[in-house]
Design an enzyme around this catalytic site. Sequence first.
Site, PDB file in Angstrom:
ATOM      1  N   GLN A  57      42.536  41.362  35.901  1.00  0.00           N
ATOM      2  CA  GLN A  57      42.925  42.651  35.310  1.00  0.00           C
ATOM      3  C   GLN A  57      44.441  42.690  35.058  1.00  0.00           C
ATOM      4  O   GLN A  57      44.911  43.293  34.083  1.00  0.00           O
ATOM      5  CB  GLN A  57      42.517  43.783  36.268  1.00  0.00           C
ATOM      6  CG  GLN A  57      42.916  45.179  35.833  1.00  0.00           C
ATOM      7  CD  GLN A  57      41.995  45.779  34.785  1.00  0.00           C
ATOM      8  OE1 GLN A  57      40.784  45.719  34.914  1.00  0.00           O
ATOM      9  NE2 GLN A  57      42.572  46.361  33.744  1.00  0.00           N
ATOM     10  N   HIS A  77      42.666  42.146  42.217  1.00  0.00           N
ATOM     11  CA  HIS A  77      41.951  42.085  40.928  1.00  0.00           C
ATOM     12  C   HIS A  77      42.864  41.381  39.910  1.00  0.00           C
ATOM     13  O   HIS A  77      43.368  41.983  38.963  1.00  0.00           O
ATOM     14  CB  HIS A  77      41.620  43.507  40.477  1.00  0.00           C
ATOM     15  CG  HIS A  77      40.602  43.595  39.385  1.00  0.00           C
ATOM     16  ND1 HIS A  77      39.922  42.493  38.905  1.00  0.00           N
ATOM     17  CD2 HIS A  77      40.137  44.656  38.667  1.00  0.00           C
ATOM     18  CE1 HIS A  77      39.083  42.875  37.959  1.00  0.00           C
ATOM     19  NE2 HIS A  77      39.204  44.178  37.785  1.00  0.00           N
ATOM     20  N   ARG A  92      41.041  42.596  28.404  1.00  0.00           N
ATOM     21  CA  ARG A  92      40.355  41.871  29.484  1.00  0.00           C
ATOM     22  C   ARG A  92      39.736  40.585  28.921  1.00  0.00           C
ATOM     23  O   ARG A  92      39.794  39.536  29.541  1.00  0.00           O
ATOM     24  CB  ARG A  92      39.246  42.727  30.117  1.00  0.00           C
ATOM     25  CG  ARG A  92      39.685  43.972  30.857  1.00  0.00           C
ATOM     26  CD  ARG A  92      40.593  43.684  32.034  1.00  0.00           C
ATOM     27  NE  ARG A  92      40.074  42.678  32.930  1.00  0.00           N
ATOM     28  CZ  ARG A  92      39.061  42.850  33.794  1.00  0.00           C
ATOM     29  NH1 ARG A  92      38.483  44.013  33.903  1.00  0.00           N
ATOM     30  NH2 ARG A  92      38.656  41.864  34.573  1.00  0.00           N
ATOM     31  N   CYS A 138      42.363  50.927  34.833  1.00  0.00           N
ATOM     32  CA  CYS A 138      41.535  49.717  34.681  1.00  0.00           C
ATOM     33  C   CYS A 138      40.129  50.044  34.202  1.00  0.00           C
ATOM     34  O   CYS A 138      39.452  49.187  33.642  1.00  0.00           O
ATOM     35  CB  CYS A 138      41.480  48.962  36.001  1.00  0.00           C
ATOM     36  SG  CYS A 138      40.930  49.981  37.379  1.00  0.00           S
ATOM     37  N   ASP A 158      43.656  54.692  39.292  1.00  0.00           N
ATOM     38  CA  ASP A 158      42.338  54.064  39.461  1.00  0.00           C
ATOM     39  C   ASP A 158      41.468  55.070  40.208  1.00  0.00           C
ATOM     40  O   ASP A 158      41.978  56.080  40.721  1.00  0.00           O
ATOM     41  CB  ASP A 158      42.522  52.769  40.279  1.00  0.00           C
ATOM     42  CG  ASP A 158      41.222  52.005  40.527  1.00  0.00           C
ATOM     43  OD1 ASP A 158      40.245  52.233  39.791  1.00  0.00           O
ATOM     44  OD2 ASP A 158      41.192  51.184  41.471  1.00  0.00           O
ATOM     45  N   ARG A 163      32.932  37.828  41.860  1.00  0.00           N
ATOM     46  CA  ARG A 163      33.298  39.230  42.156  1.00  0.00           C
ATOM     47  C   ARG A 163      32.531  39.663  43.397  1.00  0.00           C
ATOM     48  O   ARG A 163      31.314  39.509  43.455  1.00  0.00           O
ATOM     49  CB  ARG A 163      32.944  40.167  41.001  1.00  0.00           C
ATOM     50  CG  ARG A 163      32.994  41.636  41.438  1.00  0.00           C
ATOM     51  CD  ARG A 163      32.811  42.635  40.341  1.00  0.00           C
ATOM     52  NE  ARG A 163      34.002  42.723  39.524  1.00  0.00           N
ATOM     53  CZ  ARG A 163      34.270  43.767  38.727  1.00  0.00           C
ATOM     54  NH1 ARG A 163      33.434  44.783  38.644  1.00  0.00           N
ATOM     55  NH2 ARG A 163      35.372  43.785  38.007  1.00  0.00           N
TER      56      ARG A 163
HETATM   57  N1  NVA Z   1      39.290  49.924  42.685  1.00  0.00           N
HETATM   58  C1  NVA Z   1      38.144  49.780  41.815  1.00  0.00           C
HETATM   59  C2  NVA Z   1      38.498  48.911  40.644  1.00  0.00           C
HETATM   60  C3  NVA Z   1      37.398  48.780  39.624  1.00  0.00           C
HETATM   61  C4  NVA Z   1      37.756  47.880  38.477  1.00  0.00           C
HETATM   62  C5  NVA Z   1      36.980  49.220  42.602  1.00  0.00           C
HETATM   63  O1  NVA Z   1      37.183  48.264  43.362  1.00  0.00           O
HETATM   64  O2  NVA Z   1      35.871  49.742  42.483  1.00  0.00           O
HETATM   65  N1   CP Z   2      38.166  47.058  35.117  1.00  0.00           N
HETATM   66  C1   CP Z   2      37.060  46.400  35.507  1.00  0.00           C
HETATM   67  O1   CP Z   2      37.116  45.441  36.274  1.00  0.00           O
HETATM   68  O2   CP Z   2      35.901  46.874  34.986  1.00  0.00           O
HETATM   69  P1   CP Z   2      34.417  46.424  35.392  1.00  0.00           P
HETATM   70  O3   CP Z   2      34.186  46.893  36.816  1.00  0.00           O
HETATM   71  O4   CP Z   2      33.532  47.107  34.401  1.00  0.00           O
HETATM   72  O5   CP Z   2      34.329  44.933  35.305  1.00  0.00           O
END
Ligand code: NVA
Ligand code: CP
Length: 334
Positions: free
Chosen positions: A137, A134, A316, A271, A230, A107
């Site tokens: 997800q 992502h 998830r 999400c 989101d 990540r």
């Molecule tokens: N768009 C958000 C998704 C988090 C799961 C981010 O990248 O922070």
């Molecule tokens: N939805 C998601 O990816 O959550 P986290 O950032 O907590 O992993």
Amino acid sequence: MKNLVGRDFLTLKDYTQEEIQYFVDLGLDLKAKKKNGELHEYCKGKNIALIFEKTSTRTRCSFEVAAHDLGMGSTYLEPASSQIGKKESIADTARVLSRMYDGIEYRGYGQEIVEELAKYSDVPVWNGLTNEYHPTQMIADLMTIKEKFGKLEGLNFVYMGDARYNMGNSLMIACAKMGMNFTACAPERYFPNAELVALCKEYAAQSGGSVTLETDVMKATAGAHIIYTDVWVSMGEPDNVWKERIGELIGYQVNKKVMDNTADNSIFMHCLPAFHDWKTKIGKEVGEKFGLAELEVTDEVFESEKSVVFDEAENRMHSIKAIMLATLGGYEMK
Ligand code: NVA
Ligand code: CP
């Protein structure tokens, strides 16, 4: 599905409709096994590495629990505790970890980083979120939709908010591949990039789905089965973009008026994490500064019967288990 073994999982662009369906159905199969208390340690003796350059609750916990359920060990590498990018290149890291682990989750920031990791790694690499995509997800979200509607094809899916980032991009790809009708509902400058839209229109032409870009909220959401949103500011973005985002996206907040415009059996998805109240540090700070009790979704919708956000969160874990199992091998779903 034999041809999934050994593959990287970087974006759903790399997978066919049939393969995505397999991940979804395998996730549902593994969920049933877990609920029935049926042991499923199909990857006993294997180990995985989890690299997180951004924070996480769901993704990290899902990988760790799923690995444990499959009989695997896992190592969590947080940004401060590894040499990645600072003293050791991505290419060297990939070659080191491939010698010790059977799979690597990453990540972080640009998609090119996870692609570089995959290029130099001999074992499957799973994208746990980049700025652009992502994909893990997506399998959880498709599982959740299938559980609620019994199917994916033909459903009207509307994504509201910043549709140019990881969630908007990935949902457009997932819906277009799976024969769903995807609408990005946002101001024009928040639409996904033209090249990706054109690609997804090709996927939709194949699958029987569609891709629409719409600025008018009432037009976009009329008859929708799924409303998805989101956060307006994603991880890694500077705090000073909040003012502009709120100004431009407040009209795209998911509230009761929006949900009342959708199909009777519609659901609300997110999400997570979500800013639906002041119970978070950032939610409170931003809320106080701009005089808003809630941001991308109202608390009323978030807490309503239509909200399936915690089913998504649970899924998830089951879906990440399916992705790891399918790409590591060791089990054939009947
Ligand atoms: N768009 C958000 C998704 C988090 C799961 C981010 O990248 O922070
Ligand atoms: N939805 C998601 O990816 O959550 P986290 O950032 O907590 O992993």
